[in-house]
Design a protein around this motif. Structure first.
Motif, PDB file in Angstrom:
ATOM      1  N   ARG A 201      24.778  -3.812  36.587  1.00  0.00           N
ATOM      2  CA  ARG A 201      24.782  -4.509  37.882  1.00  0.00           C
ATOM      3  C   ARG A 201      26.181  -4.788  38.399  1.00  0.00           C
ATOM      4  NH1 ARG A 201      24.823 -10.594  36.974  1.00  0.00           N
ATOM      5  NH2 ARG A 201      25.057 -10.694  34.725  1.00  0.00           N
ATOM      6  N   ASP A 202      27.173  -4.739  37.516  1.00  0.00           N
ATOM      7  CA  ASP A 202      28.546  -4.992  37.938  1.00  0.00           C
ATOM      8  C   ASP A 202      29.254  -3.750  38.455  1.00  0.00           C
ATOM      9  OD1 ASP A 202      28.314  -7.671  37.266  1.00  0.00           O
ATOM     10  OD2 ASP A 202      28.967  -7.320  35.205  1.00  0.00           O
ATOM     11  N   LEU A 203      28.587  -2.604  38.429  1.00  0.00           N
ATOM     12  CA  LEU A 203      29.189  -1.386  38.947  1.00  0.00           C
ATOM     13  C   LEU A 203      29.348  -1.475  40.461  1.00  0.00           C
ATOM     14  CD1 LEU A 203      27.292   1.361  36.949  1.00  0.00           C
ATOM     15  CD2 LEU A 203      29.730   0.897  36.864  1.00  0.00           C
ATOM     16  N   SER A 204      30.331  -0.784  40.970  1.00  0.00           N
ATOM     17  CA  SER A 204      30.544  -0.741  42.419  1.00  0.00           C
ATOM     18  C   SER A 204      29.355  -0.079  43.098  1.00  0.00           C
ATOM     19  CB  SER A 204      31.814   0.049  42.737  1.00  0.00           C
ATOM     20  OG  SER A 204      32.935  -0.582  42.175  1.00  0.00           O
ATOM     21  N   ALA A 205      29.202  -0.344  44.385  1.00  0.00           N
ATOM     22  CA  ALA A 205      28.106   0.250  45.156  1.00  0.00           C
ATOM     23  C   ALA A 205      28.191   1.772  45.092  1.00  0.00           C
ATOM     24  CB  ALA A 205      28.172  -0.215  46.607  1.00  0.00           C
ATOM     25  N   GLY A 206      27.048   2.407  44.929  1.00  0.00           N
ATOM     26  CA  GLY A 206      26.995   3.867  44.886  1.00  0.00           C
ATOM     27  C   GLY A 206      27.247   4.458  43.516  1.00  0.00           C
ATOM     28  N   MET A 207      27.390   3.586  42.481  1.00  0.00           N
ATOM     29  CA  MET A 207      27.624   4.070  41.119  1.00  0.00           C
ATOM     30  C   MET A 207      26.473   3.670  40.209  1.00  0.00           C
ATOM     31  SD  MET A 207      31.596   3.457  40.275  1.00  0.00           S
ATOM     32  CE  MET A 207      32.885   3.956  41.385  1.00  0.00           C
ATOM     33  N   SER A 208      26.182   4.547  39.253  1.00  0.00           N
ATOM     34  CA  SER A 208      25.201   4.247  38.217  1.00  0.00           C
ATOM     35  C   SER A 208      25.557   5.053  36.979  1.00  0.00           C
ATOM     36  CB  SER A 208      23.783   4.574  38.696  1.00  0.00           C
ATOM     37  OG  SER A 208      23.658   5.964  38.949  1.00  0.00           O
ATOM     38  N   VAL A 209      25.028   4.626  35.841  1.00  0.00           N
ATOM     39  CA  VAL A 209      25.305   5.283  34.563  1.00  0.00           C
ATOM     40  C   VAL A 209      23.983   5.536  33.857  1.00  0.00           C
ATOM     41  CG1 VAL A 209      26.381   5.032  32.293  1.00  0.00           C
ATOM     42  CG2 VAL A 209      27.570   4.220  34.312  1.00  0.00           C
TER      43      VAL A 209
END
Length: 102
Positions: A50-58
């Protein structure tokens, strides 16, 4: 040991990164920054991404290998970095082996 982690690029991934336009390189650099500063580079746990920047996922490359290679998607899935984390005691490191952006 903890962040910031060291990061290394394979020759192929570095060549792919340098071939990208400047705006894509900035996105790649932002994704790399997320990796090297993450408490857990595999983003394990329910709320860890949830702390990732917008538009990022892992996500892991293979769901059956949660400790194996992972992919961080950036630019809302238009690009990604495939990487693995080597959690050595003396020198933990992230190795990026694929860089792609379309």
């Amino acid at each position: 040991m903890g962040p910031p982690w060291q990061a290394d690029w394979t020759k192929e991934a570095e060549d792919a990164r340098t071939a990208l336009p400047a705006e894509a390189c900035a996105l790649v650099d932002a994704a790399r920054a997320e990796l090297v500063t993450a408490k857990d580079p595999y983003f394990r746990g329910i709320d860890s991404g949830r702390d990732l920047s917008a538009g990022m996922s892992v996500e892991p490359v293979q769901s059956t290998r949660p400790g194996g290679a992972h992919v961080i998607y950036f630019d809302h899935g238009r690009g990604w970095l495939r990487y693995h984390f080597v959690p050595r005691i003396t020198d933990p490191q992230i190795v990026i082996d694929e860089c792609f952006w379309r």
